[in-house]
Design a protein around this motif. Structure first.
Motif, PDB file in Angstrom:
ATOM      1  N   SER A 128     -50.200  -3.179   5.747  1.00 29.85           N
ATOM      2  CA  SER A 128     -51.051  -2.021   6.553  1.00 29.85           C
ATOM      3  C   SER A 128     -50.175  -0.908   7.084  1.00 29.85           C
ATOM      4  N   SER A 147     -51.081   9.403   6.219  1.00 31.87           N
ATOM      5  CA  SER A 147     -52.331   8.778   6.040  1.00 31.87           C
ATOM      6  C   SER A 147     -53.103   9.134   4.886  1.00 31.87           C
ATOM      7  N   GLU A 148     -53.098  10.513   4.300  1.00 30.67           N
ATOM      8  CA  GLU A 148     -53.726  10.985   3.254  1.00 30.67           C
ATOM      9  C   GLU A 148     -53.213  10.394   1.870  1.00 30.67           C
ATOM     10  N   LYS A 151     -53.820   6.554   1.883  1.00 32.43           N
ATOM     11  CA  LYS A 151     -55.187   6.390   1.303  1.00 32.43           C
ATOM     12  C   LYS A 151     -55.490   6.597   0.134  1.00 32.43           C
ATOM     13  N   LYS A 152     -55.192   7.679  -0.453  1.00 40.45           N
ATOM     14  CA  LYS A 152     -55.280   8.087  -1.993  1.00 40.45           C
ATOM     15  C   LYS A 152     -54.893   7.080  -2.787  1.00 40.45           C
ATOM     16  N   PRO A 155     -56.453   2.904  -1.481  1.00 40.16           N
ATOM     17  CA  PRO A 155     -57.746   2.891  -0.715  1.00 40.16           C
ATOM     18  C   PRO A 155     -58.168   1.652  -0.258  1.00 40.16           C
ATOM     19  N   GLN A 156     -57.586   0.576  -0.573  1.00 40.00           N
ATOM     20  CA  GLN A 156     -58.210  -0.824  -0.077  1.00 40.00           C
ATOM     21  C   GLN A 156     -57.527  -1.436   1.231  1.00 40.00           C
ATOM     22  N   ASP A 158     -55.617  -1.007   5.030  1.00 37.98           N
ATOM     23  CA  ASP A 158     -55.907  -0.538   6.293  1.00 37.98           C
ATOM     24  C   ASP A 158     -54.793   0.561   6.730  1.00 37.98           C
ATOM     25  N   ILE A 159     -55.345   1.552   7.530  1.00 39.32           N
ATOM     26  CA  ILE A 159     -54.348   2.386   7.949  1.00 39.32           C
ATOM     27  C   ILE A 159     -54.827   2.613   9.486  1.00 39.32           C
ATOM     28  N   ASN A 185     -60.608  12.140  10.904  1.00 40.24           N
ATOM     29  CA  ASN A 185     -60.030  11.550   9.773  1.00 40.24           C
ATOM     30  C   ASN A 185     -60.646  10.437   9.469  1.00 40.24           C
ATOM     31  N   ASP A 187     -59.886   8.507   6.888  1.00 38.58           N
ATOM     32  CA  ASP A 187     -59.038   7.774   6.217  1.00 38.58           C
ATOM     33  C   ASP A 187     -58.284   6.455   6.874  1.00 38.58           C
ATOM     34  N   LEU A 188     -58.345   6.523   8.238  1.00 33.60           N
ATOM     35  CA  LEU A 188     -57.867   5.661   9.215  1.00 33.60           C
ATOM     36  C   LEU A 188     -58.863   5.250  10.364  1.00 33.60           C
TER      37      LEU A 188
END
Length: 255
Positions: A128, A147-148, A151-152, A155-156, A158-159, A185, A187-188
């Motif tokens: 994570s 984070s960007e 996450k890219k 994607p699976q 956690d952030i 955001n 992504d998180l």
């Protein structure tokens, strides 16, 4: 006549003894008064007090502000706008030497209670990304820079972005501020933890997270509640590549 001389001599001796005692007593009083004055000066001198009595983390923070000025953190930010307090290592921290994530109780933007590190991907044994900051809004560019791309790539995974809110104004206005930040955001998971003022005992949460400047953000790659990699401030391309590589290696180990 001899008797009179003896009497006069005794009188003179008594006078000298009395004067000597009086002088000594006066000196003692003066010395005691000086000591008393010195202690009072020392007591009302915060520089001296915190220099000699910085026995807790909070007192050490006050000592630093007194020595370097109240705006020491702002000065550091002006000199170092990327707030790169320390750079991420090219290697993972070994599991035996990895520190456990300090426990933090927080609430996300929807009001759900979270307890770190329990709420991370502990059951799945997956990595994570945990980003810890002090100042909402100011830290957004630092948080997004990590984070960007993470996450890219994953994607699976956690952030979590956690704000340790110590300023009373932010704490009072947190319901309004948090509602305005929803959807900024996706992504998180963003959460806020209000840090109470420690009165009876010292609050060491900043030191536990190795936070040295409140204007920076602190990034941790966490597996099973342990910090396996860390960095700070605005990400660099090299650090992002390193983070991706190390995260992939951790995922491969879990297969």
């Amino acid at each position: 006549m001899i008797t009179n001389r003896l009497i006069n001599s005794c009188k003179g001796l008594n006078g000298l003894v009395s004067k000597s005692l009086l002088n000594n007593t006066t000196k003692n009083v003066i010395v005691q008064q000086q000591i008393r004055n010195m202690s009072w000066k020392k007591f009302i001198n915060p520089f001296q007090y915190y220099k000699e009595n910085a026995d807790t983390q909070q007192k050490r923070r006050v000592k630093k502000e007194l020595e370097e000025g109240v705006l020491w953190d702002v000065k550091e930010f002006v000199k170092n706008p990327t707030m790169k307090v320390f750079v991420g290592s090219p290697n993972l921290i070994s599991e035996s030497q990895a520190e456990i994530v300090p426990q933090v109780k927080a609430k996300d933007l929807d009001g759900n209670k979270l307890v770190f590190p329990d709420c991370l991907n502990k059951d799945k044994k997956q990595p994570s990304l945990l980003i810890v900051s002090i100042k909402p809004y100011h830290a957004d560019k630092f948080v997004n820079s990590w984070s960007e791309p993470f996450k890219k790539e994953f994607p699976q995974l956690d952030i979590h972005s956690v704000f340790l809110v110590s300023q009373l104004g932010y704490q009072i206005l947190s319901p309004i501020l948090k509602s305005n930040r929803k959807g900024k955001n996706n992504d998180l998971t963003e959460s806020w933890s209000n840090i109470p003022v420690a009165i009876k005992k010292s609050n060491t949460i900043f030191e536990d997270f190795n936070i040295t400047n409140p204007y920076s953000s602190y990034i941790y790659l966490v597996v099973d509640g342990k910090i396996r990699w860390k960095s700070s401030g605005l990400s660099t391309p090299n650090e992002v590549d390193t983070l991706k590589k190390l995260t992939k290696s951790l995922l491969d180990d879990k297969k």
